[in-house]
Motif scaffolding. Sequence first.
Motif, PDB file in Angstrom:
ATOM      1  N   ASP A   3       0.832  -1.197   0.000  1.00 29.81           N
ATOM      2  CA  ASP A   3       0.000   0.000   0.000  1.00 29.81           C
ATOM      3  C   ASP A   3       0.866   1.246   0.000  1.00 29.81           C
ATOM      4  N   THR A   4       0.323   2.306  -0.556  1.00 31.79           N
ATOM      5  CA  THR A   4       0.973   3.618  -0.559  1.00 31.79           C
ATOM      6  C   THR A   4       0.005   4.629   0.028  1.00 31.79           C
ATOM      7  N   GLN A   5       0.492   5.822   0.313  1.00 36.06           N
ATOM      8  CA  GLN A   5      -0.405   6.876   0.778  1.00 36.06           C
ATOM      9  C   GLN A   5      -1.528   7.101  -0.239  1.00 36.06           C
ATOM     10  N   MET A   6      -1.210   7.008  -1.526  1.00 35.25           N
ATOM     11  CA  MET A   6      -2.231   7.193  -2.557  1.00 35.25           C
ATOM     12  C   MET A   6      -3.256   6.062  -2.538  1.00 35.25           C
ATOM     13  N   SER A   7      -2.804   4.829  -2.415  1.00 36.34           N
ATOM     14  CA  SER A   7      -3.758   3.713  -2.410  1.00 36.34           C
ATOM     15  C   SER A   7      -4.641   3.761  -1.165  1.00 36.34           C
ATOM     16  N   PHE A   8      -4.067   4.137  -0.016  1.00 35.14           N
ATOM     17  CA  PHE A   8      -4.883   4.295   1.188  1.00 35.14           C
ATOM     18  C   PHE A   8      -5.932   5.379   0.975  1.00 35.14           C
ATOM     19  N   GLY A   9      -5.498   6.520   0.417  1.00 34.63           N
ATOM     20  CA  GLY A   9      -6.436   7.614   0.186  1.00 34.63           C
ATOM     21  C   GLY A   9      -7.558   7.224  -0.741  1.00 34.63           C
ATOM     22  N   ASP A 205       7.947   0.969 -15.906  1.00 35.55           N
ATOM     23  CA  ASP A 205       7.041   0.066 -15.182  1.00 35.55           C
ATOM     24  C   ASP A 205       7.759  -0.638 -14.031  1.00 35.55           C
ATOM     25  N   GLU A 206       9.014  -1.055 -14.275  1.00 33.74           N
ATOM     26  CA  GLU A 206       9.789  -1.686 -13.203  1.00 33.74           C
ATOM     27  C   GLU A 206      10.110  -0.691 -12.090  1.00 33.74           C
ATOM     28  N   ILE A 207      10.389   0.553 -12.464  1.00 33.76           N
ATOM     29  CA  ILE A 207      10.635   1.595 -11.459  1.00 33.76           C
ATOM     30  C   ILE A 207       9.386   1.803 -10.608  1.00 33.76           C
ATOM     31  N   LEU A 208       8.225   1.810 -11.244  1.00 38.31           N
ATOM     32  CA  LEU A 208       6.971   1.975 -10.506  1.00 38.31           C
ATOM     33  C   LEU A 208       6.751   0.840  -9.507  1.00 38.31           C
ATOM     34  N   GLU A 209       7.117  -0.360  -9.874  1.00 38.32           N
ATOM     35  CA  GLU A 209       6.967  -1.497  -8.958  1.00 38.32           C
ATOM     36  C   GLU A 209       7.810  -1.293  -7.702  1.00 38.32           C
ATOM     37  N   ILE A 210       9.048  -0.838  -7.893  1.00 37.91           N
ATOM     38  CA  ILE A 210       9.931  -0.590  -6.747  1.00 37.91           C
ATOM     39  C   ILE A 210       9.363   0.518  -5.871  1.00 37.91           C
ATOM     40  N   ARG A 212       6.305   1.654  -5.632  1.00 38.15           N
ATOM     41  CA  ARG A 212       5.078   1.256  -4.944  1.00 38.15           C
ATOM     42  C   ARG A 212       5.405   0.383  -3.735  1.00 38.15           C
ATOM     43  N   ALA A 213       6.351  -0.530  -3.881  1.00 41.73           N
ATOM     44  CA  ALA A 213       6.686  -1.453  -2.789  1.00 41.73           C
ATOM     45  C   ALA A 213       7.203  -0.714  -1.560  1.00 41.73           C
ATOM     46  N   HIS A 214       7.812   0.456  -1.754  1.00 37.87           N
ATOM     47  CA  HIS A 214       8.411   1.200  -0.636  1.00 37.87           C
ATOM     48  C   HIS A 214       7.768   2.567  -0.439  1.00 37.87           C
ATOM     49  N   ASP A 215       6.674   2.816  -1.118  1.00 40.78           N
ATOM     50  CA  ASP A 215       5.982   4.113  -1.094  1.00 40.78           C
ATOM     51  C   ASP A 215       6.967   5.270  -1.284  1.00 40.78           C
ATOM     52  N   VAL A 216       7.794   5.140  -2.306  1.00 42.38           N
ATOM     53  CA  VAL A 216       8.711   6.219  -2.688  1.00 42.38           C
ATOM     54  C   VAL A 216       7.992   7.124  -3.681  1.00 42.38           C
ATOM     55  N   THR A 217       7.965   8.404  -3.389  1.00 39.77           N
ATOM     56  CA  THR A 217       7.381   9.373  -4.311  1.00 39.77           C
ATOM     57  C   THR A 217       8.356   9.615  -5.462  1.00 39.77           C
ATOM     58  N   ILE A 218       7.838   9.597  -6.678  1.00 42.97           N
ATOM     59  CA  ILE A 218       8.674   9.897  -7.842  1.00 42.97           C
ATOM     60  C   ILE A 218       8.618  11.391  -8.122  1.00 42.97           C
ATOM     61  N   SER A 219       9.781  11.983  -8.264  1.00 41.33           N
ATOM     62  CA  SER A 219       9.896  13.367  -8.713  1.00 41.33           C
ATOM     63  C   SER A 219      10.387  13.305 -10.154  1.00 41.33           C
ATOM     64  N   TRP A 252       0.186   7.169 -11.483  1.00 36.38           N
ATOM     65  CA  TRP A 252      -1.079   7.166 -10.734  1.00 36.38           C
ATOM     66  C   TRP A 252      -1.852   5.866 -10.936  1.00 36.38           C
ATOM     67  N   ALA A 253      -1.740   5.290 -12.124  1.00 36.15           N
ATOM     68  CA  ALA A 253      -2.426   4.017 -12.381  1.00 36.15           C
ATOM     69  C   ALA A 253      -1.908   2.901 -11.475  1.00 36.15           C
ATOM     70  N   ARG A 254      -0.666   3.076 -10.951  1.00 36.84           N
ATOM     71  CA  ARG A 254      -0.076   2.086 -10.029  1.00 36.84           C
ATOM     72  C   ARG A 254      -0.130   2.572  -8.577  1.00 36.84           C
ATOM     73  N   ASP A 255      -0.861   3.652  -8.311  1.00 33.58           N
ATOM     74  CA  ASP A 255      -0.952   4.218  -6.957  1.00 33.58           C
ATOM     75  C   ASP A 255       0.399   4.736  -6.451  1.00 33.58           C
ATOM     76  N   VAL A 256       1.254   5.185  -7.355  1.00 33.13           N
ATOM     77  CA  VAL A 256       2.548   5.762  -6.983  1.00 33.13           C
ATOM     78  C   VAL A 256       2.422   7.280  -6.985  1.00 33.13           C
ATOM     79  N   GLN A 257       2.856   7.906  -5.900  1.00 31.15           N
ATOM     80  CA  GLN A 257       2.790   9.359  -5.777  1.00 31.15           C
ATOM     81  C   GLN A 257       3.814  10.014  -6.709  1.00 31.15           C
ATOM     82  N   VAL A 258       3.425  11.164  -7.262  1.00 37.25           N
ATOM     83  CA  VAL A 258       4.267  11.832  -8.256  1.00 37.25           C
ATOM     84  C   VAL A 258       4.250  13.338  -8.040  1.00 37.25           C
TER      85      VAL A 258
END
Length: 447
Positions: A3-9, A205-210, A212-219, A252-258
């Motif tokens: 889960d990420t902050q986005m998926s929880f929200g 896509d692989e970056i998004l998986e990483i 999401r797994a650690h709730d790292v925001t992408i800048s 956003w489709a993967r619930d990753v914050q950006v």
Amino acid sequence: MSDTQMSFGRSGVVTPQMERVAEREELPPETIRDEVARGRMVIPANPAHTTLDPMAIGLKARVKINANIGSSPTTSGVQEEVEKLAISVSWGADTVMDLSTGKRIEQTREAIIAASSVPIGTVPIYEAVESVKKPEDLTTEILLDTIRRQAEQGVDYMTIHAGLLLEHLPLCQHRVTGIVSRGGGLLARWMVEHRAENPLYEAFDEILEICRAHDVTISLGDGLRPGSIADASDAAQFAELDTLGELTERAWARDVQVMVEGPGHVPLDQLEENVKRQQRICHEAPFYTLGPLVTDIAPGYDHITSAIGAAVVGWHGTSMLCYVTPKEHLGLPEAEDVKQGLIAYRIAAHAADLARGNRGAAAWDRKLSEARFAFDWNEQFRLALDPDTAREMHDATLADDYFKSAEFCSMCGPKFCPMHNFRDVDWDEVRRVVAERRSGRAGKISA
């Protein structure tokens, strides 16, 4: 899938991090939840960063400031960078990016994360390129492994230059300053050598998986940001921005914050349109700008040339401002440079908050003005961004201790102080005389 902050929200959950942000921003927790779910706000909070005090970046939050620190191959080390972190936080940095290069990057980052209560950001390609003899030797596997290790270590957000594509490079050919982003320059060199697409784009896509797994925001990095006024708002900058809009939706489709990074060097008349364009193309994802510098002519004073631009873009909707120090374009910042950069940017961010109608910012200004009118010097100093400097400047030209608490300063003295004279006016008498003059009878105001 973590889960990420986005998926929880998006699931309607208010997390402890959202609760803390709501407290700090003086907003309802549900507002924070909804803004994070929408993607208009990010909470960079890697669960592995256990010393973090959560904060938020977004349109409904206060304008935030990032400070860049980091060692270089020739200057500084682990302890110096931890000290710069402490200085940055003490002077108001909301986040800190560790941009270390050289041979002790991992140790430096580990020490910074352990000591930091604010989110820590990195640019993974800097560490990746240190593991090879030359940039052309980078591989997708090395980049992904670096991103994964930094995420596991507790990095809260990462600059990923995935929007710079091979087809964009010819657009830079006639620029005055070419490519000024370190990450962008490394990737451009790699793409030309290999005649291949940006590996960060190809492996997104692989970056998004990483992440999401650690709730790292992408800048999302702006590898083609303009490095001079002459190159501002050109085809290269906006071609990359279009790609960043695409990547925002994929994250956003993967619930990753950006959040999305922006220029750079931009003249005053183009600032508002730059912000509006980013907000439109990237669907109001938080905008994170370096400056922008509004002129190129002031090396040594670029904390000022950029703070002017930062205040304007903050007013128009930029969510985080990356500070610029007096050493910009000249060398690695030292402690005093960090302070000067942060003071300039706290002024810019506060000015933007005022323009955006932030009630807390307006209340702060009012309290200081009331203290000034009351000649309550100690309260003025307490409320100032830099109390020690304000006190030193006030006291420097008043030799006797008595005058340091007097109802005037050395600029006007007691006779010419307009606020002092204003306070002596008999306002009942003023109103009487004004009324008489309006009715045609002349009168005289007495003090």
